[in-house]
Design a protein around this motif. Structure first.
Motif, short mmCIF file in Angstrom:
data_model
loop_
_atom_site.label_atom_id
_atom_site.label_comp_id
_atom_site.label_asym_id
_atom_site.label_seq_id
_atom_site.Cartn_x
_atom_site.Cartn_y
_atom_site.Cartn_z
N ASP A 102 12.97 -47.79 -19.16
CA ASP A 102 13.02 -46.55 -19.93
C ASP A 102 13.29 -45.41 -18.96
O ASP A 102 12.49 -45.17 -18.05
N PRO A 103 14.41 -44.70 -19.10
CA PRO A 103 14.72 -43.66 -18.12
C PRO A 103 13.69 -42.54 -18.07
O PRO A 103 13.55 -41.88 -17.04
N ARG A 104 12.95 -42.32 -19.15
CA ARG A 104 11.91 -41.30 -19.12
C ARG A 104 10.75 -41.74 -18.24
O ARG A 104 10.16 -40.94 -17.51
N VAL A 105 10.43 -43.03 -18.29
CA VAL A 105 9.42 -43.58 -17.38
C VAL A 105 9.92 -43.48 -15.94
O VAL A 105 9.19 -43.03 -15.05
N ALA A 106 11.17 -43.86 -15.72
CA ALA A 106 11.73 -43.81 -14.37
C ALA A 106 11.74 -42.39 -13.82
O ALA A 106 11.52 -42.17 -12.62
N LEU A 107 11.98 -41.42 -14.68
CA LEU A 107 11.98 -40.02 -14.23
C LEU A 107 10.62 -39.63 -13.68
O LEU A 107 10.52 -39.05 -12.59
N ALA A 137 25.36 -27.24 -4.53
CA ALA A 137 24.73 -27.53 -5.81
C ALA A 137 24.87 -29.01 -6.16
O ALA A 137 25.82 -29.68 -5.77
N HIS A 138 23.89 -29.50 -6.90
CA HIS A 138 23.96 -30.85 -7.44
C HIS A 138 25.09 -30.95 -8.45
O HIS A 138 25.48 -29.97 -9.09
N THR A 139 25.58 -32.17 -8.62
CA THR A 139 26.46 -32.45 -9.74
C THR A 139 25.67 -32.23 -11.03
O THR A 139 24.50 -32.62 -11.12
N PRO A 140 26.26 -31.61 -12.05
CA PRO A 140 25.49 -31.34 -13.28
C PRO A 140 24.93 -32.62 -13.89
O PRO A 140 25.57 -33.67 -13.86
N VAL A 141 23.72 -32.51 -14.41
CA VAL A 141 23.10 -33.63 -15.11
C VAL A 141 23.25 -33.48 -16.63
O VAL A 141 23.16 -34.45 -17.36
N THR A 142 23.44 -32.26 -17.10
CA THR A 142 23.57 -32.04 -18.53
C THR A 142 24.97 -32.44 -18.98
O THR A 142 25.92 -32.45 -18.21
N VAL A 143 25.07 -32.79 -20.27
CA VAL A 143 26.32 -33.34 -20.78
C VAL A 143 26.98 -32.45 -21.82
O VAL A 143 28.00 -32.83 -22.39
N GLY A 144 26.44 -31.28 -22.08
CA GLY A 144 27.07 -30.40 -23.05
C GLY A 144 26.07 -29.42 -23.63
O GLY A 144 24.86 -29.60 -23.51
N ASP A 145 26.60 -28.36 -24.25
CA ASP A 145 25.72 -27.34 -24.82
C ASP A 145 25.90 -27.26 -26.34
O ASP A 145 25.68 -26.21 -26.93
N ASP A 146 26.28 -28.38 -26.96
CA ASP A 146 26.27 -28.41 -28.42
C ASP A 146 24.83 -28.52 -28.90
O ASP A 146 23.88 -28.57 -28.10
N ALA A 202 18.24 -31.91 -26.61
CA ALA A 202 17.80 -32.89 -25.61
C ALA A 202 17.25 -32.18 -24.37
O ALA A 202 16.23 -32.59 -23.81
N VAL A 203 17.91 -31.11 -23.96
CA VAL A 203 17.42 -30.32 -22.83
C VAL A 203 16.04 -29.75 -23.13
O VAL A 203 15.14 -29.78 -22.28
N ARG A 204 15.86 -29.26 -24.34
CA ARG A 204 14.56 -28.67 -24.71
C ARG A 204 13.46 -29.73 -24.71
O ARG A 204 12.33 -29.45 -24.34
N VAL A 205 13.80 -30.95 -25.13
CA VAL A 205 12.79 -32.03 -25.14
C VAL A 205 12.40 -32.40 -23.71
O VAL A 205 11.21 -32.53 -23.39
N LEU A 206 13.39 -32.56 -22.84
CA LEU A 206 13.08 -32.94 -21.46
C LEU A 206 12.50 -31.77 -20.67
O LEU A 206 11.76 -31.97 -19.70
N GLY A 207 12.82 -30.56 -21.08
CA GLY A 207 12.19 -29.37 -20.50
C GLY A 207 12.59 -29.11 -19.07
O GLY A 207 13.72 -29.40 -18.64
N THR A 255 16.97 -39.04 -29.72
CA THR A 255 16.34 -39.94 -28.77
C THR A 255 17.36 -40.48 -27.78
O THR A 255 17.12 -40.54 -26.57
N GLY A 256 18.52 -40.86 -28.30
CA GLY A 256 19.58 -41.35 -27.42
C GLY A 256 20.05 -40.30 -26.44
O GLY A 256 20.30 -40.59 -25.26
N ALA A 257 20.17 -39.05 -26.92
CA ALA A 257 20.60 -37.97 -26.04
C ALA A 257 19.57 -37.68 -24.96
O ALA A 257 19.92 -37.41 -23.80
N VAL A 258 18.29 -37.74 -25.32
CA VAL A 258 17.23 -37.51 -24.34
C VAL A 258 17.24 -38.61 -23.28
O VAL A 258 17.11 -38.35 -22.08
N ARG A 259 17.41 -39.85 -23.72
CA ARG A 259 17.46 -40.96 -22.77
C ARG A 259 18.66 -40.83 -21.83
O ARG A 259 18.56 -41.09 -20.62
N GLU A 260 19.81 -40.43 -22.39
CA GLU A 260 21.00 -40.25 -21.55
C GLU A 260 20.77 -39.15 -20.52
O GLU A 260 21.13 -39.29 -19.34
N LEU A 261 20.16 -38.06 -20.97
CA LEU A 261 19.90 -36.95 -20.06
C LEU A 261 18.90 -37.37 -18.98
O LEU A 261 19.07 -37.06 -17.79
N ALA A 262 17.85 -38.09 -19.38
CA ALA A 262 16.87 -38.57 -18.41
C ALA A 262 17.53 -39.50 -17.39
O ALA A 262 17.21 -39.48 -16.20
#
Length: 236
Positions: free
Chosen positions: A214-219, A35-44, A50-55, A11-18
């Motif tokens: 909530d960053p997901r709401v803001a998105l 190109a935009h500055t990357p929004v993702t924070v890693g591929d661990d 988190a990427v899969r949740v935000l889609g 949940t924290g990772a999804v919020r950070e990504l959002a």
């Protein structure tokens, strides 16, 4: 809204990504050739989950600003698609979320071959006869499909059931379900026959006031902004 102590690492990772996506959406100003500055924070494992949740919304800044996505974001999204394919028992919403990611990657010119494989739309008939409450819930889960200019069977059903989507928006606001309200409101900004009596602009402003921390709401609210009546971009 989440209660203190209930936040999981995912949940924290999804919020950070959002949060990163919202920052990219609000910054704007990129040239279509840069190109935009990357929004993702890693591929661990946690980052990919988190990427899969935000889609597909991970790539929303590039889609809405019509710019090149950061190569790092393309790479991480492709890894997430490969790492988390829908299984045999996956829900229809999960299948559609996966389809949206692959479709978006292909449209943005992702370089690797797997985005070029045939990617037919999943079945959407299950949405046709859902009660309006359930329809609004499912569309909220699939809000990454609510993008200006994009079309899909899900979007077609939303267009045919505008009144039900509007009822879902009102219900979510009354129940203080800000995430669902923002997501269904995002769909409504793309529909042509939204009742004027709904007061969508004022409703979304209220959602932003009450749930915008909530960053997901803001998105979702940022995704809706370019197509709100009166916005600079206009309704597309």
């Amino acid at each position: 809204m989440e209660q203190p102590g209930t936040t999981t690492p995912l949940t924290g990772a999804v919020r950070e990504l959002a949060t990163q996506v919202v920052s990219a959406l609000t910054s704007g100003g990129h040239s279509p050739m840069s190109a935009h500055t990357p929004v993702t924070v890693g591929d661990d494992e946690l980052g990919l989950a988190a990427v899969r949740v935000l889609g597909a919304d991970v790539l929303l800044p590039a889609v809405l600003h019509r710019t090149l996505p950061a190569p790092a974001d393309l790479a991480v999204c492709e890894k997430a698609v490969l790492a988390y394919p829908p299984g045999p028992d996956a829900s229809p919403a999960s299948r559609w979320s996966h389809w949206a990611m692959v479709h978006t990657l292909a449209n943005l010119g992702a370089p690797t071959a797997h985005t070029s494989f045939e990617n037919p739309e999943p079945d959407a008939s299950w949405l046709e006869d859902l009660p309006w409450q359930a329809l609004a819930h499912q569309l909220a889960l699939l809000a990454a499909l609510a993008v200006p200019g994009a079309d899909s069977a899900v979007a077609g059903i939303a267009r045919r059931r505008t009144v039900d989507v509007a009822r879902g928006f009102v219900r979510a606001v009354r129940r203080r379900g800000w995430l669902q309200a923002a997501a269904t409101g995002r769909w409504l900004t793309l529909l042509d026959d939204v009742p004027d009596t709904l007061g969508l602009d004022a409703g979304l402003a209220f959602v932003a006031l009450m749930g915008g921390d909530d960053p997901r709401v803001a998105l979702h609210l940022q995704a809706a902004r370019p197509v709100l009546p009166g916005a600079a971009a206009g309704r597309r």
